[in-house]
Design a protein around this motif. Structure first.
Motif, short mmCIF file in Angstrom:
data_model
loop_
_atom_site.label_atom_id
_atom_site.label_comp_id
_atom_site.label_asym_id
_atom_site.label_seq_id
_atom_site.Cartn_x
_atom_site.Cartn_y
_atom_site.Cartn_z
N ARG A 91 0.95 -1.21 0.01
CA ARG A 91 0.07 -0.28 0.11
C ARG A 91 0.72 1.32 -0.24
NH1 ARG A 91 -5.00 1.23 3.03
NH2 ARG A 91 -6.04 -1.21 2.74
N ILE A 92 0.66 2.26 -1.00
CA ILE A 92 2.07 2.97 -0.99
C ILE A 92 0.60 4.66 -0.77
CG2 ILE A 92 3.30 2.50 -2.24
CD1 ILE A 92 1.95 3.82 -4.95
N LEU A 93 -0.76 4.57 -0.64
CA LEU A 93 -1.47 5.42 0.04
C LEU A 93 -2.45 4.72 0.00
CD1 LEU A 93 -1.54 8.63 -0.61
CD2 LEU A 93 -3.10 8.26 -2.70
N LYS A 94 -3.41 5.47 1.75
CA LYS A 94 -4.61 5.49 1.67
C LYS A 94 -4.98 6.78 1.92
CE LYS A 94 -1.87 3.27 6.10
NZ LYS A 94 -2.26 3.33 7.52
N GLY A 95 -6.63 6.15 2.03
CA GLY A 95 -7.51 7.46 2.07
C GLY A 95 -7.63 8.25 1.02
N GLY A 96 -9.15 8.63 1.06
CA GLY A 96 -9.58 10.10 0.58
C GLY A 96 -10.27 9.25 -0.71
N ILE A 97 -10.72 9.35 -1.73
CA ILE A 97 -11.59 9.21 -2.80
C ILE A 97 -11.37 7.86 -2.92
CG2 ILE A 97 -10.40 9.92 -4.68
CD1 ILE A 97 -13.50 10.51 -5.67
N LEU A 98 -10.23 7.67 -2.81
CA LEU A 98 -9.01 6.27 -4.09
C LEU A 98 -9.27 5.37 -2.10
CD1 LEU A 98 -6.51 7.61 -5.75
CD2 LEU A 98 -8.79 6.58 -6.42
N ASP A 99 -9.81 4.29 -1.94
CA ASP A 99 -9.80 3.69 -1.01
C ASP A 99 -7.96 3.39 -0.01
OD1 ASP A 99 -11.27 3.08 1.27
OD2 ASP A 99 -12.01 1.10 0.77
N GLY A 100 -7.84 2.99 -1.56
CA GLY A 100 -6.23 2.43 -1.75
C GLY A 100 -5.63 2.69 -2.76
N VAL A 101 -3.88 2.78 -2.55
CA VAL A 101 -3.15 2.83 -3.75
C VAL A 101 -2.45 2.00 -3.41
CG1 VAL A 101 -1.60 3.63 -5.70
CG2 VAL A 101 -4.24 4.94 -4.23
N TYR A 102 -2.10 0.54 -4.11
CA TYR A 102 -1.05 0.02 -4.42
C TYR A 102 0.19 -0.31 -4.90
CZ TYR A 102 -4.73 -2.02 -0.76
OH TYR A 102 -5.75 -2.01 0.02
N GLY A 103 1.08 -0.88 -4.72
CA GLY A 103 2.29 -0.55 -6.25
C GLY A 103 2.77 -1.92 -6.05
N GLY A 104 2.94 -2.92 -7.16
CA GLY A 104 3.87 -4.39 -6.67
C GLY A 104 4.40 -4.83 -8.49
N PHE A 105 5.19 -6.15 -7.81
CA PHE A 105 4.89 -6.70 -9.14
C PHE A 105 5.23 -7.97 -9.19
CE2 PHE A 105 8.41 -7.52 -5.85
CZ PHE A 105 8.82 -8.44 -5.85
N SER A 127 6.81 -15.19 -17.07
CA SER A 127 6.47 -13.40 -17.36
C SER A 127 6.85 -12.57 -16.00
CB SER A 127 5.31 -13.42 -17.79
OG SER A 127 4.88 -13.61 -18.75
N ALA A 128 6.76 -11.45 -16.62
CA ALA A 128 6.76 -11.04 -14.45
C ALA A 128 6.03 -9.72 -15.03
CB ALA A 128 8.28 -10.50 -14.73
N SER A 129 5.79 -8.93 -14.62
CA SER A 129 4.70 -7.65 -13.90
C SER A 129 5.22 -7.02 -13.24
CB SER A 129 3.85 -8.26 -14.23
OG SER A 129 2.98 -7.73 -12.84
N VAL A 130 5.18 -5.61 -13.35
CA VAL A 130 5.21 -4.48 -12.15
C VAL A 130 3.60 -3.58 -12.45
CG1 VAL A 130 7.30 -3.56 -12.39
CG2 VAL A 130 6.03 -3.02 -13.87
N PHE A 131 2.83 -3.45 -11.23
CA PHE A 131 1.80 -2.48 -11.69
C PHE A 131 1.36 -2.00 -10.48
CE2 PHE A 131 1.38 -7.07 -9.08
CZ PHE A 131 1.11 -6.56 -8.45
N THR A 132 0.32 -0.71 -11.01
CA THR A 132 -0.14 -0.35 -9.53
C THR A 132 -1.35 -0.35 -9.39
OG1 THR A 132 -0.34 1.78 -11.16
CG2 THR A 132 1.52 1.60 -9.59
N GLY A 133 -2.47 -0.78 -8.88
CA GLY A 133 -3.93 -0.40 -8.33
C GLY A 133 -4.28 0.21 -7.37
N ALA A 134 -5.74 1.38 -7.67
CA ALA A 134 -6.29 1.72 -6.35
C ALA A 134 -7.75 0.81 -6.35
CB ALA A 134 -6.77 2.93 -7.16
N ASP A 135 -7.77 0.94 -5.04
CA ASP A 135 -9.97 0.83 -4.85
C ASP A 135 -10.66 1.99 -5.06
OD1 ASP A 135 -9.48 -1.81 -3.70
OD2 ASP A 135 -8.83 -1.29 -2.33
N THR A 136 -11.31 2.30 -6.14
CA THR A 136 -12.09 3.34 -6.30
C THR A 136 -13.57 3.13 -5.76
OG1 THR A 136 -12.23 2.61 -8.94
CG2 THR A 136 -10.14 3.93 -8.19
N PRO A 137 -14.17 4.01 -6.56
CA PRO A 137 -15.92 4.75 -6.07
C PRO A 137 -16.38 2.93 -7.86
CG PRO A 137 -15.07 5.81 -5.74
CD PRO A 137 -13.94 5.80 -6.40
N LEU A 138 -15.29 3.33 -8.60
CA LEU A 138 -16.00 2.47 -9.72
C LEU A 138 -15.51 1.27 -9.88
CD1 LEU A 138 -15.14 4.82 -12.42
CD2 LEU A 138 -17.62 4.51 -11.55
#
Length: 164
Positions: A91-105, A127-138
């Motif tokens: 988790r790289i960001l908490k709270g606000g309109i986004l419930d949480g923002v994550y970064g990973g691989f 394969s490998a991946s890097v990604f960010t993800g966020a919990d949003t109202p959508l």
């Protein structure tokens, strides 16, 4: 936590099916968090049961975001498969309109046998991946980059649930 899931599908002409076949698949997920850090191991596999081949529409597929991320969605299609993934995210960001923002691989490996497409490799693909993800109202939103050991690259933008 952990999760185990198994499925069996039996297509019978007595019940109105045009093609008879049986297939099974299953998956195991183990995840452990340490504060903001999460480690996730995932394995799944599937195969036909008996001698009848799977029709095209019922074959297993690999490829796509967190499913051999360096390849296109469904690039590998066949009668049986195995797939494993190690994933780390934080988790790289908490709270606000986004419930949480994550970064990973992720680090991924999979194999499809009895390929639908003649000439498709039945060797283990990596394969490998890097990604960010966020919990949003959508719903969840992901942005990721995948790379394969064969030099393939993919970029993903996904809105909605990605896991099976």
């Amino acid at each position: 936590g952990w999760r185990v899931r198994a499925n069996a599908y039996d297509s019978k002409s007595e019940l109105g099916a045009d093609t008879e076949f049986t297939k099974v698949d299953g998956e195991v997920t183990v995840a452990q968090s340490f504060g903001e850090h999460t480690f996730n191991l995932y394995w799944r596999a599937g195969d036909k049961v008996g001698s009848k081949p799977l029709p095209t529409y019922a074959q297993f597929q690999l490829g796509g975001f967190l499913n051999l991320s360096g390849y296109s969605a469904g690039q590998f299609t066949g009668g049986n498969f195995q797939y494993g993934r190690f994933m780390y995210y934080r988790r790289i960001l908490k709270g606000g309109i986004l419930d949480g923002v994550y970064g990973g691989f992720s680090l991924e490996a999979g194999k499809v046998a009895n390929s639908l497409v003649p000439g498709n490799s039945e060797a283990t693909q990596k394969s490998a991946s890097v990604f960010t993800g966020a919990d949003t109202p959508l719903g969840p939103v992901y942005f990721g980059y995948g790379h394969s050991d064969q030099g393939n690259n993919s970029i993903y933008f996904v809105l909605g649930r990605i896991f099976q």
